[in-house]
Design a protein around this motif. Sequence first.
Motif: not given
Ligand code: CTP
Length: 449
Positions: A6-10, A19-21, A92-97, A112-115, A118-120, A123-125
């Motif tokens: 799997t890939y991401g910025t994390f 959860n994704l990992l 990869i998370g479902s946002d990439w479906e 995989l289902p995305r949580t 929450i997102s990076s 959190l940054r904001e």
């Molecule tokens: N992911 C997830 N649930 C979230 C956020 C991320 O399952 N709430 C998953 C993404 O679908 C991806 C992996 O985690 O498979 C890494 O995502 P990444 O882009 O690093 O995280 P984001 O929080 O989505 O980052 P950003 O807001 O910068 O796009």
Amino acid sequence: MKKVITYGTFDLLHQGHINLLRRAKALGDYLIVGVTSDSFDKNRGKLNVRNNVLERVEAVKSTGFVDEVIIEDYVGQKIDDIQKYDVDIFAIGSDWEGLFDYLREYCEVVYLPRTEGISSTMLREETQDEVKFGVVGCGRVARRFIPESSFVSGVKVVAAFDTDADTLKNYVVTKKDIKPCLSFDALLKEVDAVYVATPHLSHYDYIKQSLLAGKHVLCETPMVLRGERAKELFELAENRNVVLMEANKTAHCPAFNHLMVMVKSGVIGQVVDINASLSKLWDDDLTLREFNPEQAGGSLYELGSYPLLPIIKLMGVHYDDLILFSRMKGGVDMYTKGLVRYPSAVCSFQVGLGVKTEGNLVISGTKGYAYVPAPWWKTDYFELRYENQNENKKFFYQWDGDGLRYEIQEFIRCVIGHRFSTARLRRRESICMAEIMQRFTERQNLYEI
Ligand code: CTP
């Protein structure tokens, strides 16, 4: 053994990532995680990532679900990795479906289902202090500032001021969040930072007033036209514990930055010659500020800080000699060529508002040369060329929009990190440029042609 990748910025590792990992690991026996490199993220326009690649790798490892971490550094790497590591499942998370269906040719693809919630980015904001900006000087240059600042998190333009009431009105007409201020003092009361985009000669006063009021300042280039004034303002900024930065967009351009560090690390040997050229022909409207000697018009003041940048960055601020050749008209230089001699190099630059030049940047060294075609000052591309052409290399980068986002982002980083200076444009480099402007003003070593 079933291998999953799997890939991401994390960035700012959060529960969604964890959860994704966990889910990815549960799909097989061995989990490989590709963490994006800092430069890969920057190149794909992801400018706000908070943790560096080492921190992100450590965070991913600390989840305990990961067997191997690799770095993702280029587009298309996923296909290479799947084959190289003999991967069975790409998850990869479902946002990439749907977006990674093309990988089905190489392995199984699982979304995989995305949580939720929450997102990076979120959190940054949430965790970033917002820097409230006031814009002074609402003309052509300042118009680009608002859309560009929207690409940088932690920035909000909240106020604007212009000595011309109509210009101010036009600037804020469609922007409800920006308060038009009737005086500069009124603007200072509203903001944490000031973006100065007024005509050159007013920069000094606006900067000084802002610094004295304890505000950070990002000032359009050329910041000031006298060396001692630049020095004085930087000292004042440091004493007041605020950031002062000259807004030279080329200094923050991703391709330019990479070129500078590559050349400094010796890829073309010792630099012996730099030629940088930039011209911008205007309509023959001599009423424009750019042609007005009373308002510090002319080619060198207007354009000089761009070609001086690679020269000063690579060769330093201590040159032996500077000769200027100018073609004057109506009290301003329509064209200026400068020769800057260093102990072991000679550099030249050309700037023109009334003469068109080739507009490229060539840095010649003992082993090869760097060639950056026009417009090199906002480039997304350069080449390193050698005697043996098989060694030539081409480099491509991202350059988005008007490019101001890169300098705004660095400015915010300095403000938040309490850094007075940026390696992209050192204070001494800004001072050196102001000194060169001053030499021109004083006609030192200047020959009219
Ligand atoms: N992911 C997830 N649930 C979230 C956020 C991320 O399952 N709430 C998953 C993404 O679908 C991806 C992996 O985690 O498979 C890494 O995502 P990444 O882009 O690093 O995280 P984001 O929080 O989505 O980052 P950003 O807001 O910068 O796009």
